[in-house]
Design a protein around this motif. Structure first.
Motif, PDB file in Angstrom:
ATOM      1  N   LEU A 180     -11.327 -52.837   4.295  1.00  0.00           N
ATOM      2  CA  LEU A 180     -12.037 -52.809   5.516  1.00  0.00           C
ATOM      3  C   LEU A 180     -12.948 -54.084   5.581  1.00  0.00           C
ATOM      4  CD1 LEU A 180     -12.925 -49.041   6.170  1.00  0.00           C
ATOM      5  CD2 LEU A 180     -10.950 -50.220   7.278  1.00  0.00           C
ATOM      6  N   ALA A 181     -13.714 -54.349   4.743  1.00  0.00           N
ATOM      7  CA  ALA A 181     -14.935 -55.295   4.735  1.00  0.00           C
ATOM      8  C   ALA A 181     -14.208 -56.937   4.633  1.00  0.00           C
ATOM      9  CB  ALA A 181     -15.906 -55.089   3.652  1.00  0.00           C
ATOM     10  N   LEU A 182     -13.120 -56.722   3.929  1.00  0.00           N
ATOM     11  CA  LEU A 182     -12.405 -58.136   3.783  1.00  0.00           C
ATOM     12  C   LEU A 182     -11.599 -58.453   4.839  1.00  0.00           C
ATOM     13  CD1 LEU A 182     -11.560 -60.429   2.066  1.00  0.00           C
ATOM     14  CD2 LEU A 182      -9.709 -59.221   1.146  1.00  0.00           C
ATOM     15  N   PRO A 183     -10.990 -57.724   5.591  1.00  0.00           N
ATOM     16  CA  PRO A 183     -10.205 -57.997   6.767  1.00  0.00           C
ATOM     17  C   PRO A 183     -11.274 -58.229   7.917  1.00  0.00           C
ATOM     18  CG  PRO A 183      -9.122 -56.110   5.818  1.00  0.00           C
ATOM     19  CD  PRO A 183     -10.308 -56.313   4.991  1.00  0.00           C
ATOM     20  N   GLY A 184     -12.303 -57.269   7.840  1.00  0.00           N
ATOM     21  CA  GLY A 184     -13.313 -57.588   8.992  1.00  0.00           C
ATOM     22  C   GLY A 184     -14.072 -58.834   8.765  1.00  0.00           C
ATOM     23  N   ALA A 185     -14.268 -59.229   7.573  1.00  0.00           N
ATOM     24  CA  ALA A 185     -15.076 -60.607   7.425  1.00  0.00           C
ATOM     25  C   ALA A 185     -13.947 -61.568   7.939  1.00  0.00           C
ATOM     26  CB  ALA A 185     -15.436 -60.872   5.884  1.00  0.00           C
ATOM     27  N   ILE A 206       9.378 -54.254  14.599  1.00  0.00           N
ATOM     28  CA  ILE A 206      10.271 -54.405  13.666  1.00  0.00           C
ATOM     29  C   ILE A 206       9.931 -53.450  12.350  1.00  0.00           C
ATOM     30  CG2 ILE A 206      11.789 -55.465  11.630  1.00  0.00           C
ATOM     31  CD1 ILE A 206      12.089 -57.489  14.114  1.00  0.00           C
ATOM     32  N   PHE A 207       8.573 -53.864  11.891  1.00  0.00           N
ATOM     33  CA  PHE A 207       7.861 -53.039  10.817  1.00  0.00           C
ATOM     34  C   PHE A 207       7.587 -51.840  11.156  1.00  0.00           C
ATOM     35  CE2 PHE A 207       6.183 -57.212   8.719  1.00  0.00           C
ATOM     36  CZ  PHE A 207       6.694 -56.759   7.465  1.00  0.00           C
ATOM     37  N   SER A 208       7.369 -51.417  12.307  1.00  0.00           N
ATOM     38  CA  SER A 208       6.929 -49.773  12.680  1.00  0.00           C
ATOM     39  C   SER A 208       8.423 -49.185  12.558  1.00  0.00           C
ATOM     40  CB  SER A 208       6.646 -49.566  14.094  1.00  0.00           C
ATOM     41  OG  SER A 208       7.268 -50.192  14.938  1.00  0.00           O
ATOM     42  N   GLY A 209       9.607 -49.769  13.094  1.00  0.00           N
ATOM     43  CA  GLY A 209      10.820 -49.009  12.690  1.00  0.00           C
ATOM     44  C   GLY A 209      11.286 -48.862  11.419  1.00  0.00           C
ATOM     45  N   LEU A 210      11.064 -49.974  10.603  1.00  0.00           N
ATOM     46  CA  LEU A 210      11.443 -49.725   9.223  1.00  0.00           C
ATOM     47  C   LEU A 210      10.702 -48.742   8.397  1.00  0.00           C
ATOM     48  CD1 LEU A 210      12.027 -53.648   8.445  1.00  0.00           C
ATOM     49  CD2 LEU A 210      13.558 -51.915   8.408  1.00  0.00           C
ATOM     50  N   LEU A 211       9.329 -48.783   8.859  1.00  0.00           N
ATOM     51  CA  LEU A 211       8.374 -47.970   8.216  1.00  0.00           C
ATOM     52  C   LEU A 211       8.796 -46.301   8.657  1.00  0.00           C
ATOM     53  CD1 LEU A 211       5.011 -49.883   8.224  1.00  0.00           C
ATOM     54  CD2 LEU A 211       6.511 -49.516   6.299  1.00  0.00           C
ATOM     55  N   PHE A 212       9.152 -46.196   9.857  1.00  0.00           N
ATOM     56  CA  PHE A 212       9.528 -44.789  10.173  1.00  0.00           C
ATOM     57  C   PHE A 212      10.743 -44.674   9.076  1.00  0.00           C
ATOM     58  CE2 PHE A 212       7.673 -44.836  14.576  1.00  0.00           C
ATOM     59  CZ  PHE A 212       7.089 -43.472  14.266  1.00  0.00           C
ATOM     60  N   ASN A 213      11.522 -45.167   8.986  1.00  0.00           N
ATOM     61  CA  ASN A 213      12.699 -44.964   7.998  1.00  0.00           C
ATOM     62  C   ASN A 213      12.262 -44.913   6.615  1.00  0.00           C
ATOM     63  OD1 ASN A 213      15.071 -45.065   9.711  1.00  0.00           O
ATOM     64  ND2 ASN A 213      14.984 -47.283   9.651  1.00  0.00           N
ATOM     65  N   VAL A 214      10.919 -45.485   6.103  1.00  0.00           N
ATOM     66  CA  VAL A 214      10.629 -45.084   4.825  1.00  0.00           C
ATOM     67  C   VAL A 214      10.079 -43.703   4.946  1.00  0.00           C
ATOM     68  CG1 VAL A 214       8.987 -45.843   3.089  1.00  0.00           C
ATOM     69  CG2 VAL A 214      10.280 -47.589   4.459  1.00  0.00           C
ATOM     70  N   CYS A 223       0.859 -50.901  13.337  1.00  0.00           N
ATOM     71  CA  CYS A 223       1.757 -51.503  14.047  1.00  0.00           C
ATOM     72  C   CYS A 223       1.685 -51.409  15.469  1.00  0.00           C
ATOM     73  CB  CYS A 223       3.001 -51.229  13.560  1.00  0.00           C
ATOM     74  SG  CYS A 223       3.509 -51.968  11.972  1.00  0.00           S
ATOM     75  N   LEU A 224       1.688 -49.919  15.976  1.00  0.00           N
ATOM     76  CA  LEU A 224       1.500 -49.644  17.364  1.00  0.00           C
ATOM     77  C   LEU A 224       0.407 -50.217  18.001  1.00  0.00           C
ATOM     78  CD1 LEU A 224       3.175 -46.041  17.244  1.00  0.00           C
ATOM     79  CD2 LEU A 224       4.396 -48.173  17.833  1.00  0.00           C
ATOM     80  N   VAL A 225      -0.874 -50.015  17.411  1.00  0.00           N
ATOM     81  CA  VAL A 225      -2.105 -50.631  17.849  1.00  0.00           C
ATOM     82  C   VAL A 225      -1.937 -52.239  18.004  1.00  0.00           C
ATOM     83  CG1 VAL A 225      -4.462 -50.969  17.478  1.00  0.00           C
ATOM     84  CG2 VAL A 225      -3.374 -48.835  17.131  1.00  0.00           C
ATOM     85  N   ALA A 226      -1.370 -52.994  16.886  1.00  0.00           N
ATOM     86  CA  ALA A 226      -1.282 -54.225  17.058  1.00  0.00           C
ATOM     87  C   ALA A 226      -0.455 -54.814  18.264  1.00  0.00           C
ATOM     88  CB  ALA A 226      -0.691 -54.857  15.675  1.00  0.00           C
ATOM     89  N   ASN A 240      -5.413 -55.983   7.360  1.00  0.00           N
ATOM     90  CA  ASN A 240      -5.353 -54.492   6.865  1.00  0.00           C
ATOM     91  C   ASN A 240      -3.885 -53.935   6.610  1.00  0.00           C
ATOM     92  OD1 ASN A 240      -5.255 -51.336   7.707  1.00  0.00           O
ATOM     93  ND2 ASN A 240      -7.447 -51.826   6.490  1.00  0.00           N
ATOM     94  N   PHE A 241      -3.118 -54.161   7.418  1.00  0.00           N
ATOM     95  CA  PHE A 241      -1.855 -53.790   7.494  1.00  0.00           C
ATOM     96  C   PHE A 241      -1.092 -54.484   6.179  1.00  0.00           C
ATOM     97  CE2 PHE A 241       2.788 -54.739   8.238  1.00  0.00           C
ATOM     98  CZ  PHE A 241       3.271 -53.622   8.401  1.00  0.00           C
ATOM     99  N   MET A 242      -1.250 -55.788   5.936  1.00  0.00           N
ATOM    100  CA  MET A 242      -0.467 -56.336   4.870  1.00  0.00           C
ATOM    101  C   MET A 242      -1.222 -55.913   3.440  1.00  0.00           C
ATOM    102  SD  MET A 242       1.549 -58.103   6.000  1.00  0.00           S
ATOM    103  CE  MET A 242       2.204 -58.987   4.696  1.00  0.00           C
ATOM    104  N   LEU A 243      -2.482 -55.507   3.660  1.00  0.00           N
ATOM    105  CA  LEU A 243      -3.170 -54.883   2.285  1.00  0.00           C
ATOM    106  C   LEU A 243      -2.720 -53.369   2.156  1.00  0.00           C
ATOM    107  CD1 LEU A 243      -6.724 -55.944   2.635  1.00  0.00           C
ATOM    108  CD2 LEU A 243      -4.988 -56.927   1.030  1.00  0.00           C
ATOM    109  N   THR A 244      -2.505 -52.759   3.135  1.00  0.00           N
ATOM    110  CA  THR A 244      -1.959 -51.269   3.132  1.00  0.00           C
ATOM    111  C   THR A 244      -0.508 -51.354   2.420  1.00  0.00           C
ATOM    112  OG1 THR A 244      -3.353 -50.599   4.957  1.00  0.00           O
ATOM    113  CG2 THR A 244      -1.471 -49.204   4.547  1.00  0.00           C
ATOM    114  N   MET A 245       0.447 -52.374   3.123  1.00  0.00           N
ATOM    115  CA  MET A 245       1.823 -52.530   2.632  1.00  0.00           C
ATOM    116  C   MET A 245       1.943 -52.759   1.167  1.00  0.00           C
ATOM    117  SD  MET A 245       3.990 -51.910   4.965  1.00  0.00           S
ATOM    118  CE  MET A 245       3.060 -50.379   4.731  1.00  0.00           C
TER     119      MET A 245
END
Length: 161
Positions: free
Chosen positions: A35-40, A66-74, A110-113, A141-146
């Protein structure tokens, strides 16, 4: 808000994964990194004056969609993992649950983005700077979560947990 679109459970379960496995306490370092790193970075990008060009907005929308669709499959893959294991390994079940929570949060990100990038096409001035900062924050944040999901999926698929 109607309970059908209330995503607070997804957010709560995602943040619940920020625990130290040894102590079961929340990890301050996890919150700082996630959180803090992406915020900074988002604030710094705004101060420096990085702008998302209109030409790139469509590409970013496509990438997040595309990421959201792929992640639904995951998510379906994760669900199938829970159905195939006859033995009940508590650590593995917890890891699967945490991975599911992280992926669900990523789909929501992804949806919010996509929504913010769409709004970005119609705003200027301070509103544009705020929306761009939010896009930077959510993107990092998305990349770190991935990365978290990748590590957990690797552990699950190699059979260790």
């Amino acid at each position: 808000m109607t309970s059908k679109i209330d995503v607070s459970v997804i957010v709560a379960e995602h943040f619940a994964t920020f625990r130290d496995e040894a102590t079961n306490r929340y990890s301050i370092l996890d919150f700082v990194v996630m959180l803090a790193l992406p915020g900074a970075v988002a604030i710094l990008a705004s101060i420096i004056g990085f702008h998302i060009k209109d030409d790139y907005v469509g590409t970013l929308i496509s990438a997040f969609a595309i990421f959201s669709g792929l992640l639904f499959n995951v998510l379906v893959l994760i669900y199938s993992i829970t159905d195939t294991g006859p033995e009940k390994d508590e650590v593995r079940e917890r890891l699967i649950s945490q991975t599911f929570a992280n992926i669900s949060f990523s789909v929501m990100s992804c949806l919010v983005a996509v929504m913010l990038l769409s709004i970005l096409l119609f705003v200027q001035g301070i509103a544009q700077a705020i929306v761009e900062s939010l896009v930077y924050f959510i993107g990092l944040n998305f990349m770190l979560t991935m990365l978290m999901v990748l590590k957990r999926m690797h552990i699950l698929m190699r059979g260790g947990a």
